[in-house]
Design a protein around this motif. Sequence first.
Motif, PDB file in Angstrom:
ATOM      1  N   ARG A  85      -3.645   4.496  -1.155  1.00 53.87           N
ATOM      2  CA  ARG A  85      -2.279   5.177  -1.398  1.00 53.87           C
ATOM      3  C   ARG A  85      -1.768   4.265  -0.195  1.00 53.87           C
ATOM      4  N   LEU A  86      -2.286   3.116   0.075  1.00 56.47           N
ATOM      5  CA  LEU A  86      -1.890   1.955   0.946  1.00 56.47           C
ATOM      6  C   LEU A  86      -1.967   1.000   0.336  1.00 56.47           C
ATOM      7  N   LEU A  87      -2.405   0.609  -0.624  1.00 52.14           N
ATOM      8  CA  LEU A  87      -2.783  -0.967  -1.276  1.00 52.14           C
ATOM      9  C   LEU A  87      -0.361  -0.549  -2.188  1.00 52.14           C
ATOM     10  N   ASN A  88      -1.465   1.575  -3.260  1.00 56.24           N
ATOM     11  CA  ASN A  88      -0.301   1.073  -4.079  1.00 56.24           C
ATOM     12  C   ASN A  88       1.159   0.920  -3.235  1.00 56.24           C
ATOM     13  N   ARG A  89       1.536   1.541  -2.154  1.00 53.04           N
ATOM     14  CA  ARG A  89       2.405   1.159  -1.417  1.00 53.04           C
ATOM     15  C   ARG A  89       3.121  -0.310  -1.471  1.00 53.04           C
TER      16      ARG A  89
END
Length: 233
Positions: A16-20
């Motif tokens: 999720r953090l990578l996506n953001r």
Amino acid sequence: FSPGLLVVAGSFAAFRLLNRGLERLVPPPPSARRNRWKWRNIWTSLAHSVLSGGGALAGLSPCRFYLHPELSKDLVGTHPPGAHSLVAVSVGYFLEDFVDMLCNQKLHQSWELLFHHSVVIVCFGIAVLLHQYVGFALVALLVEINSIFLHLRQILLMANLVHTTCYRLNSLVNLGTYVVFRIATLAWMTRWLFLNRQNVPPATYAVGTVGMAIMTPMNVILFYRLLRSDFFK
């Protein structure tokens, strides 16, 4: 919570953090700026495919499994070191991708992938929770080797590079890895289930059989779409 569930949760948060953060790491080209979420989504999927496909390839010898399936009868309780964590990481990714598509894409555009992810989450989730069939799930992750080139294809399409040598070369590699790592892997998994049906509990065997019955036609249809799009325009 079991350690496996903690890995799943950590993986979900990490992807999720990578996506953001991916839009800053890999800024979308002008042709992809109208669909920024998809640009981030594909790059996130590519990161998972490199991690899980590479991990599965390192932990298994595909030729050994394809040519000598009798050597791998004990995929129920045994598996290479790190395999359980790798499968748990993949569950976290598929959950994150499921949520991402559900929040950002219309249902009629994403229902096939949502259905695919649901089947994978259930099957891999059983392996993570029971600490069984992890070796079988690891074999399934060989499919992600082909997914690397499927995601690269989408990235090149979004970057409007469809008429380049890079796209053509990726199309050829994509087709070759599709046959070797996707179709052949699914065929081997189906054969393993059939040969070992006496050693697998009925409920688990039913889940595996239904999963393969769903995945096989989906992948045959995708193969036809790729052929028609990239080679028979």
